[in-house]
Write a protein that holds these residues in place. Structure first.
Motif, PDB file in Angstrom:
ATOM      1  N   GLY A   1       0.830  -1.198   0.000  1.00  0.00           N
ATOM      2  CA  GLY A   1       0.000   0.000   0.000  1.00  0.00           C
ATOM      3  C   GLY A   1       0.861   1.244   0.000  1.00  0.00           C
ATOM      4  N   VAL A   2       0.527   2.192  -0.831  1.00  0.00           N
ATOM      5  CA  VAL A   2       1.312   3.422  -0.911  1.00  0.00           C
ATOM      6  C   VAL A   2       1.331   4.092   0.460  1.00  0.00           C
ATOM      7  CG1 VAL A   2       0.807   3.768  -3.362  1.00  0.00           C
ATOM      8  CG2 VAL A   2      -0.672   4.831  -1.629  1.00  0.00           C
TER       9      VAL A   2
ATOM     10  N   LEU B   1      -3.353  -1.608  -1.666  1.00  0.00           N
ATOM     11  CA  LEU B   1      -4.032  -0.332  -1.424  1.00  0.00           C
ATOM     12  C   LEU B   1      -3.369   0.690  -2.343  1.00  0.00           C
ATOM     13  CD1 LEU B   1      -3.962  -0.331   2.513  1.00  0.00           C
ATOM     14  CD2 LEU B   1      -5.711  -1.325   1.030  1.00  0.00           C
ATOM     15  N   ARG B   2      -4.102   1.132  -3.343  1.00  0.00           N
ATOM     16  CA  ARG B   2      -3.476   1.968  -4.367  1.00  0.00           C
ATOM     17  C   ARG B   2      -3.540   3.460  -4.059  1.00  0.00           C
ATOM     18  NH1 ARG B   2      -1.848   0.513  -9.013  1.00  0.00           N
ATOM     19  NH2 ARG B   2      -1.741  -1.704  -9.482  1.00  0.00           N
ATOM     20  N   GLU B   3      -4.484   3.844  -3.200  1.00  0.00           N
ATOM     21  CA  GLU B   3      -4.655   5.279  -2.967  1.00  0.00           C
ATOM     22  C   GLU B   3      -4.524   5.673  -1.504  1.00  0.00           C
ATOM     23  OE1 GLU B   3      -8.258   5.910  -5.202  1.00  0.00           O
ATOM     24  OE2 GLU B   3      -6.908   5.499  -6.887  1.00  0.00           O
ATOM     25  N   ARG B   4      -4.265   6.953  -1.313  1.00  0.00           N
ATOM     26  CA  ARG B   4      -4.238   7.439   0.059  1.00  0.00           C
ATOM     27  C   ARG B   4      -5.631   7.355   0.672  1.00  0.00           C
ATOM     28  NH1 ARG B   4       0.554  11.883   1.014  1.00  0.00           N
ATOM     29  NH2 ARG B   4       2.042  10.204   1.261  1.00  0.00           N
ATOM     30  N   ALA B   5      -5.640   7.056   1.969  1.00  0.00           N
ATOM     31  CA  ALA B   5      -6.914   6.759   2.622  1.00  0.00           C
ATOM     32  C   ALA B   5      -7.718   8.014   2.935  1.00  0.00           C
ATOM     33  CB  ALA B   5      -6.662   5.977   3.904  1.00  0.00           C
ATOM     34  N   VAL B   6      -7.030   9.080   3.338  1.00  0.00           N
ATOM     35  CA  VAL B   6      -7.754  10.302   3.673  1.00  0.00           C
ATOM     36  C   VAL B   6      -8.309  10.875   2.379  1.00  0.00           C
ATOM     37  CG1 VAL B   6      -7.503  12.662   4.521  1.00  0.00           C
ATOM     38  CG2 VAL B   6      -6.309  10.789   5.670  1.00  0.00           C
TER      39      VAL B   6
ATOM     40  N   ASP C   1      -9.162  13.058  -0.556  1.00  0.00           N
ATOM     41  CA  ASP C   1      -8.499  14.246  -1.107  1.00  0.00           C
ATOM     42  C   ASP C   1      -7.039  14.416  -0.705  1.00  0.00           C
ATOM     43  OD1 ASP C   1     -10.807  14.938  -2.455  1.00  0.00           O
ATOM     44  OD2 ASP C   1     -11.569  16.023  -0.715  1.00  0.00           O
ATOM     45  N   ALA C   2      -6.501  13.473   0.061  1.00  0.00           N
ATOM     46  CA  ALA C   2      -5.046  13.521   0.281  1.00  0.00           C
ATOM     47  C   ALA C   2      -4.439  12.751  -0.885  1.00  0.00           C
ATOM     48  CB  ALA C   2      -4.666  12.860   1.595  1.00  0.00           C
ATOM     49  N   VAL C   3      -3.556  13.407  -1.614  1.00  0.00           N
ATOM     50  CA  VAL C   3      -2.981  12.704  -2.769  1.00  0.00           C
ATOM     51  C   VAL C   3      -1.473  12.579  -2.578  1.00  0.00           C
ATOM     52  CG1 VAL C   3      -4.725  13.321  -4.476  1.00  0.00           C
ATOM     53  CG2 VAL C   3      -2.857  14.903  -3.980  1.00  0.00           C
ATOM     54  N   LEU C   4      -0.904  11.656  -3.307  1.00  0.00           N
ATOM     55  CA  LEU C   4       0.538  11.488  -3.227  1.00  0.00           C
ATOM     56  C   LEU C   4       1.212  12.764  -3.711  1.00  0.00           C
ATOM     57  CD1 LEU C   4       0.926   7.837  -4.534  1.00  0.00           C
ATOM     58  CD2 LEU C   4       1.429   8.674  -2.237  1.00  0.00           C
ATOM     59  N   PRO C   5       2.315  13.134  -3.079  1.00  0.00           N
ATOM     60  CA  PRO C   5       2.977  14.381  -3.469  1.00  0.00           C
ATOM     61  C   PRO C   5       3.575  14.276  -4.867  1.00  0.00           C
ATOM     62  CG  PRO C   5       4.333  13.142  -1.933  1.00  0.00           C
ATOM     63  CD  PRO C   5       3.022  12.435  -2.001  1.00  0.00           C
ATOM     64  N   LYS C   6       3.709  15.449  -5.478  1.00  0.00           N
ATOM     65  CA  LYS C   6       4.346  15.499  -6.783  1.00  0.00           C
ATOM     66  C   LYS C   6       5.860  15.454  -6.564  1.00  0.00           C
ATOM     67  CE  LYS C   6       4.098  18.475 -10.869  1.00  0.00           C
ATOM     68  NZ  LYS C   6       4.128  17.433 -11.857  1.00  0.00           N
ATOM     69  N   VAL C   7       6.524  14.536  -7.263  1.00  0.00           N
ATOM     70  CA  VAL C   7       7.974  14.392  -7.105  1.00  0.00           C
ATOM     71  C   VAL C   7       8.687  15.112  -8.242  1.00  0.00           C
ATOM     72  CG1 VAL C   7       9.901  12.762  -6.972  1.00  0.00           C
ATOM     73  CG2 VAL C   7       7.684  12.151  -5.975  1.00  0.00           C
TER      74      VAL C   7
ATOM     75  N   MET D   1      10.982   6.806  -1.190  1.00  0.00           N
ATOM     76  CA  MET D   1       9.523   6.658  -1.161  1.00  0.00           C
ATOM     77  C   MET D   1       8.993   6.929   0.243  1.00  0.00           C
ATOM     78  SD  MET D   1       7.786   5.667  -3.937  1.00  0.00           S
ATOM     79  CE  MET D   1       6.836   4.193  -4.233  1.00  0.00           C
ATOM     80  N   GLN D   2       9.714   6.412   1.232  1.00  0.00           N
ATOM     81  CA  GLN D   2       9.303   6.616   2.618  1.00  0.00           C
ATOM     82  C   GLN D   2       9.289   8.089   2.983  1.00  0.00           C
ATOM     83  OE1 GLN D   2       8.356   4.748   5.299  1.00  0.00           O
ATOM     84  NE2 GLN D   2       8.036   3.191   3.746  1.00  0.00           N
ATOM     85  N   VAL D   3      10.404   8.753   2.682  1.00  0.00           N
ATOM     86  CA  VAL D   3      10.504  10.147   3.113  1.00  0.00           C
ATOM     87  C   VAL D   3       9.524  10.995   2.308  1.00  0.00           C
ATOM     88  CG1 VAL D   3      12.455  10.857   1.660  1.00  0.00           C
ATOM     89  CG2 VAL D   3      12.093  11.962   3.843  1.00  0.00           C
ATOM     90  N   ALA D   4       9.358  10.675   1.035  1.00  0.00           N
ATOM     91  CA  ALA D   4       8.364  11.384   0.221  1.00  0.00           C
ATOM     92  C   ALA D   4       6.972  11.202   0.824  1.00  0.00           C
ATOM     93  CB  ALA D   4       8.396  10.863  -1.212  1.00  0.00           C
ATOM     94  N   GLY D   5       6.754  10.028   1.389  1.00  0.00           N
ATOM     95  CA  GLY D   5       5.452   9.707   1.956  1.00  0.00           C
ATOM     96  C   GLY D   5       5.095  10.497   3.195  1.00  0.00           C
ATOM     97  N   ARG D   6       6.041  11.267   3.733  1.00  0.00           N
ATOM     98  CA  ARG D   6       5.719  12.122   4.886  1.00  0.00           C
ATOM     99  C   ARG D   6       4.937  13.348   4.448  1.00  0.00           C
ATOM    100  NH1 ARG D   6       5.098   8.538   6.973  1.00  0.00           N
ATOM    101  NH2 ARG D   6       6.226   7.279   5.509  1.00  0.00           N
ATOM    102  N   ALA D   7       4.935  13.669   3.159  1.00  0.00           N
ATOM    103  CA  ALA D   7       4.290  14.903   2.687  1.00  0.00           C
ATOM    104  C   ALA D   7       2.855  14.647   2.247  1.00  0.00           C
ATOM    105  CB  ALA D   7       5.085  15.496   1.521  1.00  0.00           C
ATOM    106  N   GLY D   8       2.004  15.634   2.513  1.00  0.00           N
ATOM    107  CA  GLY D   8       0.642  15.618   1.974  1.00  0.00           C
ATOM    108  C   GLY D   8      -0.236  14.526   2.533  1.00  0.00           C
ATOM    109  N   ARG D   9      -0.131  14.290   3.839  1.00  0.00           N
ATOM    110  CA  ARG D   9      -0.883  13.174   4.402  1.00  0.00           C
ATOM    111  C   ARG D   9      -2.296  13.552   4.802  1.00  0.00           C
ATOM    112  NH1 ARG D   9       2.344   8.756   5.395  1.00  0.00           N
ATOM    113  NH2 ARG D   9       1.027   7.949   7.052  1.00  0.00           N
ATOM    114  N   ARG D  10      -2.618  14.824   4.742  1.00  0.00           N
ATOM    115  CA  ARG D  10      -4.031  15.143   4.990  1.00  0.00           C
ATOM    116  C   ARG D  10      -4.579  15.882   3.775  1.00  0.00           C
ATOM    117  NH1 ARG D  10      -3.656  20.303   8.939  1.00  0.00           N
ATOM    118  NH2 ARG D  10      -3.101  21.717   7.270  1.00  0.00           N
ATOM    119  N   ALA D  11      -5.876  16.032   3.764  1.00  0.00           N
ATOM    120  CA  ALA D  11      -6.514  16.634   2.596  1.00  0.00           C
ATOM    121  C   ALA D  11      -5.936  18.016   2.342  1.00  0.00           C
ATOM    122  CB  ALA D  11      -8.021  16.718   2.825  1.00  0.00           C
ATOM    123  N   GLN D  12      -5.712  18.292   1.085  1.00  0.00           N
ATOM    124  CA  GLN D  12      -5.155  19.580   0.714  1.00  0.00           C
ATOM    125  C   GLN D  12      -6.200  20.675   0.907  1.00  0.00           C
ATOM    126  OE1 GLN D  12      -3.653  19.521  -3.354  1.00  0.00           O
ATOM    127  NE2 GLN D  12      -4.064  21.712  -3.390  1.00  0.00           N
ATOM    128  N   LYS D  13      -5.737  21.829   1.409  1.00  0.00           N
ATOM    129  CA  LYS D  13      -6.676  22.942   1.554  1.00  0.00           C
ATOM    130  C   LYS D  13      -7.112  23.411   0.186  1.00  0.00           C
ATOM    131  CE  LYS D  13      -4.133  24.721   5.427  1.00  0.00           C
ATOM    132  NZ  LYS D  13      -3.008  25.610   5.485  1.00  0.00           N
TER     133      LYS D  13
END
Ligand code: ADP
Ligand code: ZN
Ligand code: ZN
Length: 721
Positions: free
Chosen positions: A206-207, A366-371, A373-379, A569-581
């Motif tokens: 899961g991402v 699990l392909r998508e973020r659970a929250v 409107d929280a999306v994976l960050p742009k790399v 991937m792990q460290v990138a995964g710290r960003a954008g974990r809640r819904a974007q304003k």
């Protein structure tokens, strides 16, 4: 029969059980049983061992047998399954049973004094007060907090909420307490796990932020409910890769299961606590056992589910003594007990991924973020050839951090190198801060005014002038987290900057205090090593900057790419974990590199683990590397490199080789000298695990016969070669 013979495993390098006599008493005193602890004389000492068998026969003559002094009847015996687990680990890693079984027990159980044990047992015996007063207190505090921040759902939670008397400091914020509705993918994963009959290894792929934790917890909840109707309360073991992730986990687990006893097992516990928690698991009281790799050897009589979170993490491999893989033992243990085991990761180890390809493991995805409107960050890549960094930071990254500061959002800068600068040098004569005892540089620690070797205990004051030519202008070369912190302070004088690495968190509790400050929003810019990369659910963090990842791209270690990809991937995964304003900026990951076109970064940009893994596995097949072959590594240490190499050469020719096994040439280790000891290695390979094991089993006794006067060790499935 007046005596019986106790066959006892002791923590000794001798690969055998030890026979002791036990005088039989009258019928009211029960016979000793396998799995009980016994105190026996050993040499001139008295030590604690585990009774493995009770027999009426010994091969030793009666006059040579010594008497066992006492049997711990207070503690219920360790189970046969537990002894079998230890025996498997002992056989597989080629160590004596006692060296596996005994060091895994809490120290207070291994001493011949029983005061600590009696105290812990008294605690356990107290009715209602279920074993772990400190945890209970914490649970109350969390229950109260949950009542404030989230609607309380279950009656148990409501009870926990009203129970509170005094306000207690909160170790970690509670992110959720009410059970969220699972999304379809999560639901499917939970159902598969909870409905498992018998042994099934699952790879929960899961991402980051896809809600793997939620899957573990709800699967556990269903298993608790099923077991409840069938028999004794089920136990669930959850392994996490780092001690500093346990507070966050504990908070989450307690908020979800406020009525359950939870035991913690990791090396950061005080001995008294360790014993109480271990006993709570051993008695079956603790229904959830949360721990780091050493928890895999806990005694868990009603174990029904094992979870290994971030299963790819190298910390699951013990790097000294018994060099076991807690993940691999978890799979074996689940197999032995006929229960499910869930290995979770966004970037599975190539071993586990290959097991999915071959059908041995079942993939749950699990392909998508659970929250919502929280999306994976742009790399994005920053080409350091075009945008030259100053102070370690390119102008694009500085601009990106400034933007987040203006929006009141947090940034994380990742640099996997602690200290101020990795080396100090004299430009006049070429002097460089080599460690006198290791093949390594002394790292500059400016705050302590020290040069320090990270491999031995060697340290010295920063020299005022060059030790060889006297030049007073010594220069730090390269940069570590301290130096970046310094540049950040100059760049952003008003920002609140927090560094988190092994140096800044030396004091007990300081890591947690730092993470709490981040969670509370008291930090604008976080700079850290891999300590910050894993697992943390930072809610307000929207930017991750990776300062200098390139070195790992060209490492001679064939696992370096796999590790780098997982880490990024792990460290990138710290960003954008809640819904974007709504009016907010999308979360981003900026990677500073000289090789923006590198395929590893391309896969990262696309968040495409699968493509990365497939390419890696193809390379490994072609190169004949794990997971397609099996390895063991013999290491030898001596004052002179030649001595170590000669020992390995002798070892190599000490026995005929079966056709399926290959022994490579002995070579110096990549880091040859540590603390004045020269180190060499011998790689053993086979396409068959069985053949490799059979060879090792026959070979090691031959080597022990030679009685080499040199320190050597063997590692099965080595990680660093
Ligand atoms: P992972 O372990 O996969 O990185 P987490 O388990 O930390 O992800 O979950 C990320 C976030 O998603 C957490 O804040 C968690 O509370 C939230 N979350 C998980 N499942 C759901 C769900 N079904 N609905 C809403 N939020 C969820
Ligand atoms: Zn000089
Ligand atoms: Zn050193």
């Amino acid at each position: 029969m007046e005596h019986c013979i106790l066959k006892i495993a002791l923590d000794s390098p001798l690969d055998s059980l030890f026979d002791y006599q036990w005088k039989l008493q009258d019928e009211t005193v029960p016979l000793p049983r396998p799995g009980q602890l016994a105190i026996v004389p050993f040499g001139r000492r008295e030590v604690v061992g585990i009774i493995v068998a009770v027999s009426d026969h010994s091969d030793l003559p009666a006059e040579k047998l010594r008497e066992a002094l006492a049997v711990h009847v207070q503690v219920p015996p360790l189970s046969r399954e537990w002894l079998d687990l230890c025996r498997f680990a002992a056989d597989y890693y080629h160590r004596p049973l006692g060296e596996v079984a005994i060091p895994g027990l809490p120290k207070n159980l291994r001493t011949t004094k029983t005061t600590a044990l009696d105290k812990a047992l008294a605690k356990l015996a107290r009715p209602a007060d279920v074993a772990l007063p400190r945890l209970r207190k914490a649970a109350r505090a969390r229950g109260r907090n949950a009542a404030i921040t989230t609607p309380v759902e279950s009656p148990a939670q409501a009870e926990a909420a009203v129970e509170v008397a005094e306000p207690a400091a909160l170790a970690s914020p509670v992110f959720w307490s009410a059970t969220p509705n699972l999304n379809a993918a999560q639901e499917q994963a939970v159902a598969s796990i909870a409905e498992t009959m018998g042994f099934t290894p699952y790879l929960l792929f899961g991402v980051t932020g896809s809600g793997k934790t939620e899957v573990y917890l709800q699967a556990a909840a269903r298993i608790f409910a099923q077991a409840h109707s069938e028999g004794p309360p089920a136990q669930v073991l959850i392994l996490v890769p780092e001690i500093n992730l346990t507070p966050q986990w504990l908070a989450n687990v307690q908020a979800r299961f406020p009525h359950l006893t939870i035991a913690l097992l990791h090396s950061g516990l005080a001995e008294g606590e360790r014993l109480t928690h271990w006993l709570a698991a051993h008695y079956g009281r603790a229904q959830i056992v949360l721990g780091t790799r050493l928890a895999i050897l806990a005694s868990l009589p009603n174990l029904k589910l094992i979870v290994v979170d971030e299963e790819h993490d190298p910390s699951y491999k013990q790097q000294e003594g018994l060099r076991y893989s807690a993940r691999d033992l978890a799979v074996w243990r689940a197999h032995q007990l006929g229960i499910p085991v869930v290995l979770g990761s966004a970037t599975p180890s190539l071993e586990s991924w290959q097991h999915v390809q071959s059908g041995r493991y079942k993939k749950l995805e699990l392909r998508e973020r659970a929250v919502p409107d929280a999306v994976l960050p742009k790399v994005r890549m920053i080409d350091m050839e075009r945008d030259r960094p100053t102070g370690g930071m390119t102008s694009s990254l500085i601009k990106a951090v400034r933007l987040r500061l203006e929006c009141g959002e947090q940034s994380l800068l990742f640099l996997n190198r602690r200290g101020y600068a990795p080396v100090m040098a004299c430009e006049a004569c070429g002097w460089i801060s080599n460690c006198a005892h290791c093949s390594a540089f002394m790292v500059l620690h400016k705050l302590d005014r020290k040069l320090r070797c990270h491999h031995c205990s060697n340290e010295m004051r920063i020299p005022r002038n060059c030790p060889t030519c006297g030049n007073i202008d010594l220069q730090p070369i390269g940069r570590g987290t301290q130096r970046v912190e310094e540049s950040l302070q100059q760049l952003f004088p008003a920002a609140r900057i927090q560094r988190i690495d092994a140096d800044s968190t030396r004091l007990k509790g300081s890591a947690q205090a730092a993470f709490d400050a981040v969670h509370r929003g008291e930090v604008d810019i976080l700079i850290g090593t891999q300590m910050v990369a894993k697992g943390h659910d930072f809610q307000n963090l929207t930017l991750v900057g990776v300062l200098n990842p390139d070195t790992a791209l060209f490492s001679q270690d064939y696992r370096a790419a796999e590790r780098l990809f997982a880490q990024l991937m792990q460290v990138a995964g710290r960003a954008g974990r809640r819904a974007q304003k709504e009016d907010g900026n999308p979360s981003e990951v900026w990677i500073q590199t000289r090789y923006p076109q590198h395929p590893l970064y391309a896969a990262l940009r696309a968040h495409d683990y699968e493509r990365f893994a497939d390419v890696q596995l193809q390379d490994r097949v072609q190169a004949g590397l794990p997971p397609f072959i099996y390895q063991a590594l013999m290491r030898a240490e001596a004052r002179e490199l030649q001595t170590a190499l000669e020992f390995l050469e002798a070892a190599r020719s000490s026995m005929d080789l079966p056709p399926e096994v290959i022994l490579h040439d002995p070579i110096p280790m990549a880091m040859t000298r540590v603390a004045n000891v020269e180190r060499a290695q011998l790689l053993i390979e086979s396409t068959s695990r069985v053949a490799l094991q059979a060879y090792l089993t026959a070979w090691l006794p031959v080597l022990r016969e030679i009685k080499p006067r040199i320190k050597w060790s063997l590692e099965v499935d080595p990680q660093d070669i």
